[in-house]
Design an enzyme around this catalytic site. Structure first.
Site, mmCIF file in Angstrom:
data_model
loop_
_atom_site.group_PDB
_atom_site.id
_atom_site.type_symbol
_atom_site.label_atom_id
_atom_site.label_comp_id
_atom_site.label_asym_id
_atom_site.label_seq_id
_atom_site.Cartn_x
_atom_site.Cartn_y
_atom_site.Cartn_z
ATOM 1 N N GLU A 25 0.822 -1.209 0.000
ATOM 2 C CA GLU A 25 0.000 0.000 0.000
ATOM 3 C C GLU A 25 0.857 1.260 0.000
ATOM 4 O OE1 GLU A 25 -3.080 0.382 -0.538
ATOM 5 O OE2 GLU A 25 -3.714 -1.714 -0.449
ATOM 6 N N TYR A 108 -6.377 6.422 4.537
ATOM 7 C CA TYR A 108 -6.587 5.401 3.513
ATOM 8 C C TYR A 108 -5.768 4.147 3.804
ATOM 9 C CZ TYR A 108 -5.699 2.556 -0.497
ATOM 10 O OH TYR A 108 -5.537 1.445 -1.282
ATOM 11 N N ASP A 126 -9.788 4.808 -2.382
ATOM 12 C CA ASP A 126 -8.707 5.395 -3.165
ATOM 13 C C ASP A 126 -9.303 6.058 -4.398
ATOM 14 O OD1 ASP A 126 -9.412 3.293 -4.830
ATOM 15 O OD2 ASP A 126 -7.378 2.473 -5.001
ATOM 16 N N CYS A 178 -14.077 0.076 -14.626
ATOM 17 C CA CYS A 178 -14.617 1.441 -14.505
ATOM 18 C C CYS A 178 -13.456 2.430 -14.602
ATOM 19 C CB CYS A 178 -15.367 1.583 -13.184
ATOM 20 S SG CYS A 178 -16.414 3.050 -13.090
ATOM 21 N N CYS A 185 -18.422 -0.683 -19.637
ATOM 22 C CA CYS A 185 -19.717 -0.852 -18.979
ATOM 23 C C CYS A 185 -20.392 -2.172 -19.359
ATOM 24 C CB CYS A 185 -20.646 0.311 -19.324
ATOM 25 S SG CYS A 185 -20.013 1.931 -18.793
ATOM 26 N N CYS A 188 -19.421 -4.709 -16.778
ATOM 27 C CA CYS A 188 -19.392 -4.241 -15.390
ATOM 28 C C CYS A 188 -20.514 -4.897 -14.586
ATOM 29 C CB CYS A 188 -19.526 -2.724 -15.336
ATOM 30 S SG CYS A 188 -19.539 -2.074 -13.634
ATOM 31 N N CYS A 194 -26.026 1.551 -12.189
ATOM 32 C CA CYS A 194 -25.154 2.721 -12.319
ATOM 33 C C CYS A 194 -25.937 3.912 -12.858
ATOM 34 C CB CYS A 194 -23.985 2.404 -13.246
ATOM 35 S SG CYS A 194 -22.852 3.796 -13.463
#
Length: 329
Positions: A25, A108, A126, A178, A185, A188, A194
């Protein structure tokens, strides 16, 4: 990704290593997965656990970090590893709040470690998650003002069961499907609910406030090589840009830097400059190059023997200067 433990492995009893989650991270901040993968493998091969990293000499860690940029992360990496060993007996705290007490760990990163390594239902947000939430809920408010709203929307979806798998899945959704441009899409899993897709504006979100143009700073770097091959270097102050890193003596980086050679020499202009971009400014660095005798006495810095000099340990901007000097001296 070498730091991941997938759902199938977890089902067999394997658990994520908090050290590897934390290291990945920190490395991934402001950096891509492709750039981090090899660094992560080298770090974990050389320092397989937090105690090994905590015991490592600063210069070795900074040398391995060179090229990843944002060098404050490397300094905080060492501070955090040493705090985990000295204050927590080599074990990372298992909660978001406990993790926030460690050097260099912000909201985060604390949430990501808590969720992925310890299954705490912490809200991990994030840039990828911000984008998914903005599109899923048709958030028209631009970033950064929209951050609080997007975090609240992400919190409403964070499950108590397998929160780490969920957090990684949503981040991966943003990174691979995305995407900022031309989102896929058609494949997705959240295409139907959405709101941005229904409105036909998915490619326009999240909106962002216009960024101010980066200013240009200039400076001078002095590269001197002694007759025995030693190079004149100095260690930058711990605080500030490239803190704690080795580099070439030079001027401040400002609009009109002062010309302050570190020693008397026949300085030459190689007719080339280093151009580098940092987070908040562009830098044009003029170079001065000289060969100096064995008895040269610098007012700043120290001569590092050629046997101990590793160009790879220099930050990128300093290595660019070395590449130019090496072709001339």
């Amino acid at each position: 990704m070498p730091w991941r433990i997938g759902p199938a492995d977890r089902a067999t009893g394997q658990r994520p290593d908090p050290y590897r989650v934390w290291l990945s991270e920190v490395m991934l901040q402001q950096t891509t997965v492709a750039a981090v993968r090899d660094y992560f493998r080298r770090f974990t091969a050389r320092w397989p656990d937090v105690a090994a990293l905590a015991a490592a000499p600063d210069e070795d860690v900074m040398g391995e970090w060179a090229g990843l940029g944002y060098y404050a992360r490397a300094r905080n990496l060492l501070k955090c590893a040493r705090a985990v060993v000295s204050q927590h007996h080599g074990h990372f705290p298992s909660t978001r709040e406990g993790l926030l007490g460690l050097p260099g760990i912000g909201p985060y990163t604390a949430a990501a470690i808590a969720a992925i390594a310890f299954d705490e239902p912490a809200v991990v947000v994030d840039g990828n998650v911000e984008r998914v939430m903005a599109r899923l809920h048709l958030v028209e408010t631009p970033l950064p003002p929209a951050k609080a709203e997007l975090i609240a929307l992400a919190a409403a979806l964070t499950p108590d069961h397998r929160p780490g798998d969920y957090a990684q899945a949503v981040m991966d959704l943003g990174a691979t499907i995305c995407t900022p441009r031309n989102p896929a899409c058609g494949i997705c899993p959240w295409a139907q609910p959405c709101a941005a897709r229904a409105a036909g504006v998915q490619g326009e979100l999240p909106r962002k406030l216009a960024k101010a143009a980066k200013p240009l700073r200039t400076g001078v770097a002095y590269l001197a090589r002694r007759a025995d091959g030693a190079w004149l270097l100095e260690r930058r102050p711990d605080q500030g840009l490239l803190g704690g890193m080795l580099g070439w003596p030079g001027s401040d980086w400002a609009a009109s830097p002062a010309d302050q050679p570190p020693l008397a020499a026949d300085w030459r202009d190689p007719g080339a400059e280093v151009r580098h971009t940092f987070t908040h400014f562009h830098l044009h660095l003029a170079l001065r190059i000289a060969e100096v005798p064995l008895d040269a006495a610098p007012e700043r810095g120290f001569f590092l023997p050629s046997a101990d000099f590793r160009p790879s340990a220099l930050p990128t901007v300093m290595r660019k200067a070395y590449d130019i000097a090496r072709s001339i001296l």
